[in-house]
Write a protein that holds these residues in place. Structure first.
Motif, short mmCIF file in Angstrom:
data_model
loop_
_atom_site.label_atom_id
_atom_site.label_comp_id
_atom_site.label_asym_id
_atom_site.label_seq_id
_atom_site.Cartn_x
_atom_site.Cartn_y
_atom_site.Cartn_z
N LEU A 27 -0.10 11.84 -3.22
CA LEU A 27 -0.90 11.25 -4.31
C LEU A 27 -2.14 10.51 -3.81
CD1 LEU A 27 1.91 9.68 -6.56
CD2 LEU A 27 0.44 11.62 -7.16
N LEU A 28 -2.22 10.29 -2.50
CA LEU A 28 -3.32 9.47 -1.97
C LEU A 28 -4.55 10.33 -1.69
CD1 LEU A 28 -4.17 6.63 -1.11
CD2 LEU A 28 -3.27 7.13 1.18
N LYS A 29 -5.58 10.13 -2.51
CA LYS A 29 -6.76 10.99 -2.43
C LYS A 29 -7.89 10.39 -1.60
CE LYS A 29 -4.73 13.95 -4.99
NZ LYS A 29 -4.08 15.09 -4.34
N GLY A 30 -7.69 9.20 -1.08
CA GLY A 30 -8.73 8.60 -0.25
C GLY A 30 -8.41 7.16 0.07
N ASP A 36 2.75 11.03 -11.24
CA ASP A 36 1.75 12.06 -11.56
C ASP A 36 0.33 11.50 -11.49
OD1 ASP A 36 1.91 10.32 -13.66
OD2 ASP A 36 1.79 11.86 -15.22
N GLN A 37 0.19 10.29 -10.92
CA GLN A 37 -1.13 9.65 -10.93
C GLN A 37 -1.71 9.53 -9.53
OE1 GLN A 37 -3.31 8.42 -13.58
NE2 GLN A 37 -4.46 8.65 -11.66
N PRO A 38 -2.68 10.39 -9.18
CA PRO A 38 -3.33 10.25 -7.87
C PRO A 38 -4.08 8.92 -7.77
CG PRO A 38 -3.92 12.33 -8.94
CD PRO A 38 -3.22 11.51 -9.96
N VAL A 39 -4.20 8.41 -6.56
CA VAL A 39 -4.87 7.12 -6.35
C VAL A 39 -5.84 7.19 -5.17
CG1 VAL A 39 -3.06 5.64 -7.32
CG2 VAL A 39 -2.94 6.28 -4.91
N ILE A 40 -6.85 6.34 -5.23
CA ILE A 40 -7.72 6.10 -4.07
C ILE A 40 -7.57 4.62 -3.77
CG2 ILE A 40 -10.09 6.04 -3.21
CD1 ILE A 40 -10.67 8.42 -5.12
N VAL A 98 0.81 -1.23 0.00
CA VAL A 98 0.00 0.00 0.00
C VAL A 98 0.85 1.28 0.00
CG1 VAL A 98 -2.19 -1.01 0.72
CG2 VAL A 98 -0.62 -0.17 2.47
N PRO A 99 1.95 1.35 0.74
CA PRO A 99 2.76 2.58 0.64
C PRO A 99 3.40 2.74 -0.75
CG PRO A 99 3.85 0.98 2.08
CD PRO A 99 2.48 0.45 1.79
N MET A 100 3.72 1.62 -1.38
CA MET A 100 4.31 1.73 -2.74
C MET A 100 3.28 2.34 -3.70
SD MET A 100 6.31 -1.90 -3.24
CE MET A 100 7.49 -2.52 -2.04
N ILE A 101 2.05 1.86 -3.61
CA ILE A 101 1.00 2.38 -4.50
C ILE A 101 0.76 3.86 -4.20
CG2 ILE A 101 -1.42 2.16 -5.22
CD1 ILE A 101 -1.25 -0.81 -4.31
N ALA A 102 0.71 4.18 -2.92
CA ALA A 102 0.42 5.56 -2.52
C ALA A 102 1.56 6.53 -2.85
CB ALA A 102 0.10 5.61 -1.02
N ARG A 103 2.74 6.00 -3.05
CA ARG A 103 3.89 6.84 -3.44
C ARG A 103 4.07 6.94 -4.94
NH1 ARG A 103 7.44 9.05 -0.15
NH2 ARG A 103 7.55 8.34 2.00
N GLY A 104 3.22 6.27 -5.71
CA GLY A 104 3.32 6.38 -7.17
C GLY A 104 4.23 5.37 -7.82
N VAL A 105 4.68 4.38 -7.05
CA VAL A 105 5.58 3.36 -7.60
C VAL A 105 4.86 2.51 -8.66
CG1 VAL A 105 6.88 1.25 -7.02
CG2 VAL A 105 6.97 3.25 -5.50
N MET A 106 3.57 2.30 -8.46
CA MET A 106 2.83 1.42 -9.37
C MET A 106 2.34 2.16 -10.61
SD MET A 106 -0.59 -0.80 -8.53
CE MET A 106 0.17 -2.23 -7.81
N MET A 119 -5.15 3.92 9.27
CA MET A 119 -4.65 5.02 10.12
C MET A 119 -3.22 5.39 9.72
SD MET A 119 -6.23 3.52 13.65
CE MET A 119 -5.25 4.45 14.82
N GLU A 120 -2.38 4.37 9.47
CA GLU A 120 -0.99 4.67 9.09
C GLU A 120 -0.91 5.36 7.73
OE1 GLU A 120 1.40 0.88 10.67
OE2 GLU A 120 2.56 2.66 10.16
N LEU A 121 -1.81 4.96 6.82
CA LEU A 121 -1.81 5.62 5.51
C LEU A 121 -2.16 7.10 5.66
CD1 LEU A 121 -3.47 2.87 3.27
CD2 LEU A 121 -1.16 3.83 2.97
N ILE A 122 -3.10 7.38 6.53
CA ILE A 122 -3.46 8.79 6.79
C ILE A 122 -2.25 9.51 7.40
CG2 ILE A 122 -4.92 10.29 8.23
CD1 ILE A 122 -7.13 8.06 7.84
#
Ligand code: NAX
Length: 331
Positions: free
Chosen positions: A64-67, A33-37, A21-29, A55-58
């Motif tokens: 990039l993490l929009k939700g 330039d791509q926001p993700v939910i 999940v942190p990899m996705i939220a950091r744009g690795v996937m 909670m940790e993601l928040i």
């Protein structure tokens, strides 16, 4: 700014979930330039841990993490997702019969197939990570007939990257210089890691891995066994199965699928066989693929020697057997 892409991770309270999940939220996937939910699904016993991940993601305040949707409700989890990373499954516990494990996973993948089919975005791309990965993906395909079969894949990129890693270590080369290994077949110990077409970039141009390694005996025995058994070696060392490398490989798989493979480079993906290389249609089998504009295609025309043929057929036979075991669980 681009519209956010909705990415589902099932089994999100588990080990791979925590790493990916942190990899996705950091744009690795999907790119920087791509926001993700993020949509996170797990089961009731893991609900509290799942909320902790949310909670940790928040707390990480990823730009990039929009939700974050964290839920134990499969319908809510699948709603409008563009990408689904299926990590959740039933692990094999000591003393359990293979058929019992298969039966649990068949029922999980049957139910999640239905939820994805009804609630995910029409063009949703699916990657199954949970074992038995190829057969779980096949069950998902069978029970989500309206999802195009080209959109359902399983992860063998970790095996592919492990094969690259072994060659790199042996040649003391850099990762960007070695390419085009192949993992054929099942994500299991029958997989066939094939270096016959792999190349290394050297100061005097491209060379075949086989020429540079100059040790066919190692390539045909220890190299293959090391890649096949790497998962077990990690468990022995860590007392836990691969997680960071699996998460990283899943990001590689989706990134290349969505954004494309570099020219002249292929990767390994478990995909629905169209009969290429004599592999019977109706199996999810790992092939060398190139990707362009969000579509993969199997690399055609590679020469297959007799050694390879036998190994490719052996892993196909295991998949045929898994498939019939899975079908026997449906009754
Ligand atoms: P964990 O046991 O840490 O996590 C699995 C999570 O899935 C748990 O939180 C569990 O509660 C959840 N879960 C169980 N049933 C579920 C359901 N019906 N819906 C949603 N969630 C559910 O395992 P982890 O180490 O993260 O591994 C996950 C899976 O990946 C396993 O099946 C594992 O065998 C497989 N692997 C596949 C790899 C590959 O290359 N294809 C490599 C790594 C990994 O071994």
């Amino acid at each position: 700014e681009k519209d956010p892409v909705r990415v589902l991770v099932t089994g999100a309270a588990g080990q791979i979930g925590y790493a990916i999940v942190p990899m996705i939220a950091r744009g690795v996937m999907l790119g920087l330039d791509q926001p993700v939910i993020l949509h996170l699904l797990d089961i009731e016993p893991a609900a509290e841990a799942l909320n902790g991940v949310k909670m940790e993601l928040i707390d990480a305040a990823f730009p990039l993490l929009k939700g974050v949707v964290a839920t134990t409700d499969v319908v809510e989890a699948c709603k409008d997702v563009n990408i689904a990373i299926m990590v959740g499954g039933f692990p094999r516990k000591e003393g359990m019969e293979r058929k019992d494990v298969m039966s649990k996973n068949v029922s999980i993948y049957k139910a999640q197939a239905a939820a994805l089919e009804q609630h995910a975005a029409a063009d949703c791309k699916v990657l199954v990570v949970a074992n038995p990965a190829n057969t779980n993906a096949l069950v998902l395909k069978e029970f989500a007939p309206s999802i195009p079969e080209k959109n359902i894949t399983c992860l063998t990129r970790l095996d592919h990257n492990r094969a690259l890693g072994q060659i790199l270590e042996r040649l003391n080369a850099h990762v960007s210089d070695v390419k085009n290994v192949i993992i054929w077949g099942n994500h299991s110990s029958t997989q066939y890691p094939d270096v016959n077409h792999a190349t290394v970039t050297t100061s005097s141009g491209g060379k075949l891995v086989r020429e540079l390694v100059a040790d066919d005996n190692w390539l045909n025995t220890d190299f293959i066994a090391t890649v096949q058994q790497r998962g077990a070696a990690i468990i022995k060392a860590r007392k836990l199965s691969s997680a960071l490398s699996a998460a990283s490989a899943a990001c590689d798989h989706i990134r290349d699928w969505v954004l494309g493979t570099p020219k002249g480079t292929w990767v390994s993906m478990g995909v629905y066989s169209d009969g290429s290389y004599g592999i019977q249609p109706g199996l999810i089998y790992s092939f060398p693929v190139t990707c362009e504009k969000g579509q993969w295609s199997i690399v055609q025309g590679l020469k297959i020697d007799e050694f390879s043929r036998k190994k490719m057929d052996a892993t196909a036979n295991e998949l045929i057997e898994e498939k019939s075991l899975a079908y026997s669980c449906l009754n």
